[in-house]
Design a protein around this motif. Structure first.
Motif, PDB file in Angstrom:
ATOM      1  N   GLY A  68      43.277  49.486  40.432  1.00  0.00           N
ATOM      2  CA  GLY A  68      42.850  50.956  40.022  1.00  0.00           C
ATOM      3  C   GLY A  68      44.025  51.645  39.125  1.00  0.00           C
ATOM      4  N   ARG A  69      45.173  51.276  39.634  1.00  0.00           N
ATOM      5  CA  ARG A  69      46.525  51.876  38.886  1.00  0.00           C
ATOM      6  C   ARG A  69      46.434  51.277  37.419  1.00  0.00           C
ATOM      7  NH1 ARG A  69      48.391  51.071  43.934  1.00  0.00           N
ATOM      8  NH2 ARG A  69      49.529  49.331  43.550  1.00  0.00           N
ATOM      9  N   MET A  70      46.237  49.916  37.367  1.00  0.00           N
ATOM     10  CA  MET A  70      46.219  49.295  36.042  1.00  0.00           C
ATOM     11  C   MET A  70      45.291  49.912  35.290  1.00  0.00           C
ATOM     12  SD  MET A  70      47.324  45.625  37.432  1.00  0.00           S
ATOM     13  CE  MET A  70      47.398  44.871  35.437  1.00  0.00           C
ATOM     14  N   GLU A  71      44.004  49.794  35.847  1.00  0.00           N
ATOM     15  CA  GLU A  71      43.086  50.523  35.076  1.00  0.00           C
ATOM     16  C   GLU A  71      43.235  51.773  34.627  1.00  0.00           C
ATOM     17  OE1 GLU A  71      38.224  50.039  35.211  1.00  0.00           O
ATOM     18  OE2 GLU A  71      39.029  50.840  37.195  1.00  0.00           O
ATOM     19  N   GLY A  72      43.788  52.758  35.441  1.00  0.00           N
ATOM     20  CA  GLY A  72      44.206  54.140  35.144  1.00  0.00           C
ATOM     21  C   GLY A  72      45.257  54.142  33.983  1.00  0.00           C
ATOM     22  N   LYS A  73      46.159  53.326  33.893  1.00  0.00           N
ATOM     23  CA  LYS A  73      47.048  53.218  32.786  1.00  0.00           C
ATOM     24  C   LYS A  73      46.452  52.549  31.461  1.00  0.00           C
ATOM     25  CE  LYS A  73      51.204  52.811  35.299  1.00  0.00           C
ATOM     26  NZ  LYS A  73      52.682  52.120  35.305  1.00  0.00           N
ATOM     27  N   GLY A  74      45.107  52.097  31.633  1.00  0.00           N
ATOM     28  CA  GLY A  74      44.522  51.530  30.313  1.00  0.00           C
ATOM     29  C   GLY A  74      44.839  50.130  30.195  1.00  0.00           C
ATOM     30  N   LEU A  75      45.299  49.293  30.899  1.00  0.00           N
ATOM     31  CA  LEU A  75      45.791  48.047  30.913  1.00  0.00           C
ATOM     32  C   LEU A  75      44.675  46.929  31.153  1.00  0.00           C
ATOM     33  CD1 LEU A  75      49.201  48.156  33.150  1.00  0.00           C
ATOM     34  CD2 LEU A  75      48.953  48.378  30.690  1.00  0.00           C
ATOM     35  N   ILE A  76      43.756  47.239  31.893  1.00  0.00           N
ATOM     36  CA  ILE A  76      42.975  46.432  32.255  1.00  0.00           C
ATOM     37  C   ILE A  76      41.351  47.116  32.410  1.00  0.00           C
ATOM     38  CG2 ILE A  76      44.217  44.783  33.628  1.00  0.00           C
ATOM     39  CD1 ILE A  76      42.840  45.793  36.236  1.00  0.00           C
ATOM     40  N   GLU A  77      40.049  46.335  32.325  1.00  0.00           N
ATOM     41  CA  GLU A  77      39.019  47.027  32.593  1.00  0.00           C
ATOM     42  C   GLU A  77      38.446  46.278  33.902  1.00  0.00           C
ATOM     43  OE1 GLU A  77      36.084  46.525  29.377  1.00  0.00           O
ATOM     44  OE2 GLU A  77      37.544  47.687  28.017  1.00  0.00           O
ATOM     45  N   ARG A  78      37.742  46.751  34.813  1.00  0.00           N
ATOM     46  CA  ARG A  78      37.014  46.276  35.933  1.00  0.00           C
ATOM     47  C   ARG A  78      35.667  46.185  35.752  1.00  0.00           C
ATOM     48  NH1 ARG A  78      39.725  48.744  41.413  1.00  0.00           N
ATOM     49  NH2 ARG A  78      39.414  50.623  40.029  1.00  0.00           N
ATOM     50  N   ARG A  79      34.964  45.083  35.965  1.00  0.00           N
ATOM     51  CA  ARG A  79      33.434  45.268  35.682  1.00  0.00           C
ATOM     52  C   ARG A  79      32.804  44.588  36.692  1.00  0.00           C
ATOM     53  NH1 ARG A  79      33.698  42.610  29.466  1.00  0.00           N
ATOM     54  NH2 ARG A  79      35.168  44.029  28.716  1.00  0.00           N
ATOM     55  N   THR A  80      31.667  44.872  37.101  1.00  0.00           N
ATOM     56  CA  THR A  80      30.833  44.083  38.119  1.00  0.00           C
ATOM     57  C   THR A  80      30.629  42.849  37.758  1.00  0.00           C
ATOM     58  OG1 THR A  80      30.074  46.244  39.097  1.00  0.00           O
ATOM     59  CG2 THR A  80      28.839  44.470  39.629  1.00  0.00           C
ATOM     60  N   CYS A  81      30.610  41.957  38.601  1.00  0.00           N
ATOM     61  CA  CYS A  81      30.242  40.535  38.308  1.00  0.00           C
ATOM     62  C   CYS A  81      28.653  40.405  38.203  1.00  0.00           C
ATOM     63  CB  CYS A  81      30.711  39.767  39.472  1.00  0.00           C
ATOM     64  SG  CYS A  81      30.278  37.885  39.336  1.00  0.00           S
ATOM     65  N   ALA A  82      28.309  39.731  36.970  1.00  0.00           N
ATOM     66  CA  ALA A  82      26.923  39.655  36.684  1.00  0.00           C
ATOM     67  C   ALA A  82      26.220  38.923  37.834  1.00  0.00           C
ATOM     68  CB  ALA A  82      26.371  39.219  35.576  1.00  0.00           C
ATOM     69  N   ALA A  83      26.829  37.805  38.104  1.00  0.00           N
ATOM     70  CA  ALA A  83      26.447  36.603  39.289  1.00  0.00           C
ATOM     71  C   ALA A  83      26.292  37.409  40.748  1.00  0.00           C
ATOM     72  CB  ALA A  83      26.946  35.586  39.260  1.00  0.00           C
ATOM     73  N   ASP A  84      27.102  38.198  41.075  1.00  0.00           N
ATOM     74  CA  ASP A  84      27.172  38.923  42.253  1.00  0.00           C
ATOM     75  C   ASP A  84      27.712  40.227  42.298  1.00  0.00           C
ATOM     76  OD1 ASP A  84      27.937  39.593  45.171  1.00  0.00           O
ATOM     77  OD2 ASP A  84      29.417  37.860  45.334  1.00  0.00           O
ATOM     78  N   GLY A  85      26.911  41.070  42.523  1.00  0.00           N
ATOM     79  CA  GLY A  85      27.083  42.562  42.285  1.00  0.00           C
ATOM     80  C   GLY A  85      28.090  43.064  43.182  1.00  0.00           C
ATOM     81  N   ARG A  86      28.634  42.441  44.386  1.00  0.00           N
ATOM     82  CA  ARG A  86      29.624  42.928  45.185  1.00  0.00           C
ATOM     83  C   ARG A  86      31.016  42.389  44.615  1.00  0.00           C
ATOM     84  NH1 ARG A  86      27.806  39.270  49.947  1.00  0.00           N
ATOM     85  NH2 ARG A  86      27.774  37.918  48.151  1.00  0.00           N
ATOM     86  N   ALA A  87      31.053  41.501  43.653  1.00  0.00           N
ATOM     87  CA  ALA A  87      32.489  41.064  43.190  1.00  0.00           C
ATOM     88  C   ALA A  87      32.623  41.853  41.988  1.00  0.00           C
ATOM     89  CB  ALA A  87      32.333  39.492  42.860  1.00  0.00           C
ATOM     90  N   THR A  88      34.087  42.000  41.705  1.00  0.00           N
ATOM     91  CA  THR A  88      34.448  42.313  40.566  1.00  0.00           C
ATOM     92  C   THR A  88      35.404  41.654  39.470  1.00  0.00           C
ATOM     93  OG1 THR A  88      34.608  44.591  41.715  1.00  0.00           O
ATOM     94  CG2 THR A  88      36.062  44.361  39.618  1.00  0.00           C
ATOM     95  N   ARG A  89      35.231  41.680  38.223  1.00  0.00           N
ATOM     96  CA  ARG A  89      35.958  40.970  37.143  1.00  0.00           C
ATOM     97  C   ARG A  89      36.637  41.739  36.474  1.00  0.00           C
ATOM     98  NH1 ARG A  89      34.319  35.410  36.985  1.00  0.00           N
ATOM     99  NH2 ARG A  89      32.493  35.211  38.096  1.00  0.00           N
ATOM    100  N   LEU A  90      37.885  40.941  35.989  1.00  0.00           N
ATOM    101  CA  LEU A  90      39.090  41.724  35.606  1.00  0.00           C
ATOM    102  C   LEU A  90      39.074  41.392  33.949  1.00  0.00           C
ATOM    103  CD1 LEU A  90      41.581  41.830  38.440  1.00  0.00           C
ATOM    104  CD2 LEU A  90      39.801  43.498  37.883  1.00  0.00           C
ATOM    105  N   TYR A  91      39.533  42.351  33.156  1.00  0.00           N
ATOM    106  CA  TYR A  91      39.604  41.702  31.602  1.00  0.00           C
ATOM    107  C   TYR A  91      40.732  42.644  31.163  1.00  0.00           C
ATOM    108  CZ  TYR A  91      34.865  40.156  32.255  1.00  0.00           C
ATOM    109  OH  TYR A  91      33.779  39.302  32.611  1.00  0.00           O
ATOM    110  N   LEU A  92      41.440  41.956  30.579  1.00  0.00           N
ATOM    111  CA  LEU A  92      42.875  42.596  29.851  1.00  0.00           C
ATOM    112  C   LEU A  92      41.989  43.560  28.624  1.00  0.00           C
ATOM    113  CD1 LEU A  92      45.860  42.032  30.196  1.00  0.00           C
ATOM    114  CD2 LEU A  92      45.887  40.381  28.275  1.00  0.00           C
ATOM    115  N   THR A  93      42.865  44.713  28.493  1.00  0.00           N
ATOM    116  CA  THR A  93      42.784  45.615  27.318  1.00  0.00           C
ATOM    117  C   THR A  93      43.605  45.186  26.292  1.00  0.00           C
ATOM    118  OG1 THR A  93      44.159  47.261  28.012  1.00  0.00           O
ATOM    119  CG2 THR A  93      41.741  47.484  28.816  1.00  0.00           C
TER     120      THR A  93
END
Length: 144
Positions: A68-93
């Motif tokens: 959450g802190r990293m996303e707030g700083k614009g360092l990463i994006e969190r996206r819901t996993c397409a295969a499992d809506g309960r899981a979160t995937r992380l991507y570098l910005t």
């Protein structure tokens, strides 16, 4: 010379971590833990948040706060996993990648400082020892 291995490892880890954390905070405006997370995400874009928690040895709630802190700083994006809506995937910005690019020379300099004054043979012994500790000492009920 102090010969208490466990004590010395603990003190050394603490001092190196504190030094690196202060340096990354001052020069990159991120914590050393955030830098570690960026490096791991960079190597595995779209990794599951729970896998990053395992790699960083953090519990899921601690990783949720970190992400959450990293996303707030614009360092990463969190996206819901397409295969499992309960899981979160992380991507570098792009900013996250920029922080990594700025950190690499600093990490190289820190490693050079840590190995200064040691021969190649001595460094190999140190690396063998540290890899043994990192990989061969069981934790959390792992088999011995």
């Amino acid at each position: 010379m102090d010969t208490r291995i466990f004590y010395l490892l603990n003190m050394a880890r603490h001092r190196v971590y504190k030094h690196a954390d202060q340096h990354t905070e001052q020069t990159l405006n991120i914590s050393v833990t955030q830098l570690g997370a960026l490096l791991l995400i960079s190597a595995n874009q779209g990794c599951l948040q729970k896998d990053l928690a395992h790699s960083l040895q953090l519990n899921n709630s601690a990783l949720t706060g970190l992400a959450g802190r990293m996303e707030g700083k614009g360092l990463i994006e969190r996206r819901t996993c397409a295969a499992d809506g309960r899981a979160t995937r992380l991507y570098l910005t792009a900013l996250g990648q920029e922080k990594i690019d700025l950190a690499r020379p600093q990490l190289d300099a820190l490693n050079a400082r840590l190995t200064a004054g040691f021969s190649t043979e001595e460094i190999n012994v140190i690396l063998t020892f540290l890899n043994h500790l990192a990989n061969d000492i069981p934790v959390n009920g792992e088999p011995t």
